[in-house]
Scaffold this motif. Structure first.
Motif, PDB file in Angstrom:
ATOM      1  N   GLU A 146       0.895  -1.063   0.133  1.00 51.15           N
ATOM      2  CA  GLU A 146      -0.037   0.017  -0.013  1.00 51.15           C
ATOM      3  C   GLU A 146       0.829   1.066  -0.029  1.00 51.15           C
ATOM      4  O   GLU A 146       2.079   1.104   0.443  1.00 51.15           O
ATOM      5  N   ARG A 147       0.208   2.407  -0.504  1.00 49.16           N
ATOM      6  CA  ARG A 147       0.968   3.626  -0.657  1.00 49.16           C
ATOM      7  C   ARG A 147       1.744   3.921   0.462  1.00 49.16           C
ATOM      8  O   ARG A 147       3.170   4.111   0.553  1.00 49.16           O
ATOM      9  N   GLY A 148       1.138   4.093   1.858  1.00 45.18           N
ATOM     10  CA  GLY A 148       1.639   4.478   3.105  1.00 45.18           C
ATOM     11  C   GLY A 148       3.085   3.831   3.315  1.00 45.18           C
ATOM     12  O   GLY A 148       3.853   3.956   3.751  1.00 45.18           O
ATOM     13  N   LYS A 149       2.723   2.313   3.400  1.00 45.13           N
ATOM     14  CA  LYS A 149       3.672   1.356   3.662  1.00 45.13           C
ATOM     15  C   LYS A 149       4.866   1.404   2.850  1.00 45.13           C
ATOM     16  O   LYS A 149       6.166   1.288   3.234  1.00 45.13           O
ATOM     17  N   PHE A 150       4.513   1.416   1.607  1.00 41.85           N
ATOM     18  CA  PHE A 150       5.669   1.756   0.597  1.00 41.85           C
ATOM     19  C   PHE A 150       6.453   2.827   0.821  1.00 41.85           C
ATOM     20  O   PHE A 150       7.856   2.701   1.012  1.00 41.85           O
ATOM     21  N   PHE A 151       5.999   4.149   1.053  1.00 45.95           N
ATOM     22  CA  PHE A 151       6.795   5.324   1.402  1.00 45.95           C
ATOM     23  C   PHE A 151       7.415   5.223   2.741  1.00 45.95           C
ATOM     24  O   PHE A 151       8.696   5.606   2.722  1.00 45.95           O
ATOM     25  N   ASN A 152       6.900   4.727   3.741  1.00 41.88           N
ATOM     26  CA  ASN A 152       7.553   4.220   4.976  1.00 41.88           C
ATOM     27  C   ASN A 152       8.714   3.219   4.723  1.00 41.88           C
ATOM     28  O   ASN A 152       9.811   3.441   5.315  1.00 41.88           O
ATOM     29  N   ALA A 153       8.514   2.447   4.012  1.00 43.36           N
ATOM     30  CA  ALA A 153       9.412   1.341   3.671  1.00 43.36           C
ATOM     31  C   ALA A 153      10.656   1.906   2.861  1.00 43.36           C
ATOM     32  O   ALA A 153      11.817   1.763   3.174  1.00 43.36           O
ATOM     33  N   LYS A 154      10.445   2.803   1.934  1.00 43.45           N
ATOM     34  CA  LYS A 154      11.404   3.462   1.279  1.00 43.45           C
ATOM     35  C   LYS A 154      12.341   4.356   2.156  1.00 43.45           C
ATOM     36  O   LYS A 154      13.585   4.537   2.261  1.00 43.45           O
TER      37      LYS A 154
END
Length: 133
Positions: A44-52
């Motif tokens: 998901e968008r939020g998880k992706f940017f947090n992971a990045k």
């Protein structure tokens, strides 16, 4: 016993973070846009940017770890098949007229987010190592 379990969890999270960072680097070098990466990795968008931003902060599912594995294996197969970086990183963006790809790019297919497609893209690229194309 709790220390061993905690250490194991930390080690797994660190390994996941390393795998995520490597896969993200490969996907970006393949020319993937964020939406494509999110689809391929099923993030998901939020998880992706947090992971990045902080890869160790995100817990990845077994499915997401398998997807990372496929990205790494596809990259490995491309490095074996091609000796120049242009092809290693450019192949997935080139239209392919072999039967499986039917004029689409490997990236177009992978971007559908379907797990089986990642496997099939890998299998089709991996067969190139044996000259079966």
């Amino acid at each position: 016993m709790n220390n061993l379990k905690a250490k194991s969890t930390v080690e797994k999270r660190n390994q996941s973070a390393v795998g995520f960072r490597v896969a993200l680097n490969i996907l970006e070098r393949w020319g993937c846009k964020n939406d494509q990466i999110m689809s391929i990795m099923q993030l998901e968008r939020g998880k992706f940017f947090n992971a990045k931003k902080e890869p160790t902060s995100v817990k990845l599912s077994a499915d997401q770890l398998d997807r990372i594995s496929y990205v790494l294996n596809i990259h490995s197969a491309l490095r074996i098949v091609f000796s120049n970086p242009e092809n290693v990183y450019g192949f997935v963006s080139k239209k392919n007229h072999n039967p499986f790809f039917n004029g689409k790019t490997p990236l177009e297919l992978m971007s559908t987010g379907k797990f089986g497609i990642l496997h099939d893209v890998y299998r089709n690229i991996d067969t190139m190592r044996g000259g079966q194309w």
